[in-house]
Write an enzyme that holds these catalytic residues in place. Structure first.
Site, short mmCIF file in Angstrom:
data_model
loop_
_atom_site.label_atom_id
_atom_site.label_comp_id
_atom_site.label_asym_id
_atom_site.label_seq_id
_atom_site.Cartn_x
_atom_site.Cartn_y
_atom_site.Cartn_z
N SER A 77 0.82 -1.20 0.00
CA SER A 77 0.00 0.00 0.00
C SER A 77 0.86 1.26 0.00
O SER A 77 1.65 1.48 -0.91
CB SER A 77 -0.96 -0.05 1.19
OG SER A 77 -1.99 0.89 1.07
N ASP A 103 -9.63 -5.21 -4.66
CA ASP A 103 -9.08 -4.24 -3.70
C ASP A 103 -10.01 -3.03 -3.64
O ASP A 103 -10.15 -2.30 -4.61
CB ASP A 103 -7.68 -3.82 -4.16
CG ASP A 103 -6.92 -3.03 -3.11
OD1 ASP A 103 -7.56 -2.23 -2.39
OD2 ASP A 103 -5.70 -3.18 -3.03
N HIS A 132 -7.52 -5.77 -0.29
CA HIS A 132 -6.34 -4.93 -0.09
C HIS A 132 -5.37 -5.56 0.92
O HIS A 132 -4.16 -5.56 0.71
CB HIS A 132 -6.78 -3.55 0.41
CG HIS A 132 -5.67 -2.57 0.51
ND1 HIS A 132 -4.97 -2.12 -0.59
CD2 HIS A 132 -5.11 -1.94 1.59
CE1 HIS A 132 -4.04 -1.25 -0.21
NE2 HIS A 132 -4.10 -1.14 1.10
#
Length: 273
Positions: free
Chosen positions: A95, A224, A253
């Site tokens: 991320s 995601d 995610h």
């Protein structure tokens, strides 16, 4: 506790376990190095030296009022790598940590980096603008900022549902995973978390991706809900000189936690290739 004091006086917490080729893990917003538990243990047992830090303002690192931007994050990593005298390093970012990785690799890592991995990463850019018309509207990030500033305690529970895909039909919800996400988030600084929203949403990593010479593996879940695959991972892979993309239908995610067995297997294959 292992800590390093940076040149600007900021104290950074880090983990450094084992011997062998170093693998440096970079966590996402607003978490800490603890989010890599499933990977740190796995790769330590595979004979790698595993390293992870708590980004400034996050986890157990110092809660500085400034420096919450990608240039500073990458510079902090450079100081840690230099202090530990790491070479032939594989950098893995999830991320926000994916943005940190590619900024570090492109601007600081020459001669020290072997490979890189971007997992559910915010690269090349998240926010919608004239150059990125399919991006996420700024209003979404304004909402994250508002909730972080004013409702952080509850927001850090609520966000775990889309983060791990627990809002999907048939999802098996783990309260322990949710509590661990909340625990990590609440350890960090509200100021760091608030400022980091701009860093992960508005930083453009296009040139970093284009200028990266080492092999890069891009892993992204097709479901995601936090960092949409179609405008991030899918695009990022096309900008890399030596990139490989693996996408996973239905994965969320937070797949390094919920799908650790699959992710670790694909990481190991890339590390050994």
């Amino acid at each position: 506790m292992s800590t390093l004091t940076l040149k600007d006086g900021t104290e950074i917490y880090y983990k450094d376990w084992g011997k062998g080729q170093p693998v440096f893990f970079h966590h996402g917003w607003p978490l800490s190095s603890d989010d890599w538990d499933a990977q740190m243990l796995f790769f330590l047992e595979k004979g790698y030296r595993v390293i992870a830090h708590d980004r400034r303002g996050h986890g157990r690192s110092e809660q500085t009022p400034e420096g919450h931007n990608m240039d500073t994050y990458a510079s902090d990593v450079d100081e840690i790598v230099t202090a530990l005298n790491l070479t032939d390093v594989i950098h893995v970012g999830h991320s926000t940590g994916g943005g940190e990785v590619i900024r570090y690799v492109a601007q600081h890592g020459k001669g020290r980096v072997a490979k890189a991995v971007l997992i559910s990463a915010v690269t090349p850019i998240m926010v919608q603008n004239e150059n990125n018309p399919n991006g996420v509207p700024i209003s979404v990030f304004d909402d994250i900022r508002n909730n972080t500033a004013n409702h952080r305690q509850q927001f850090y529970i609520d966000i775990t549902f889309p983060f791990y895909g627990y809002n999907r039909d048939g999802a098996k919800v783990s309260e322990g995973i949710q509590r661990n996400w909340w625990r990590q988030g609440m350890m960090g600084s509200i100021k760091a978390h608030y400022d980091c929203v701009k860093a992960f949403s508005e930083t453009d990593f296009t040139e970093d991706l284009k200028n990266t010479e080492v092999p890069v593996l891009v892993l992204h879940g097709e479901d995601d809900q936090i960092v949409p695959f179609e405008t991030t991972g899918k695009v990022a892979a096309t900008l890399l000189k030596n990139g490989k993309l693996i996408s996973y239908p239905g994965f969320p995610h937070g797949m390094p936690t919920t799908e650790a067995e699959t992710i670790n297997k694909d990481l190991l294959s890339f590390f050994q290739s």
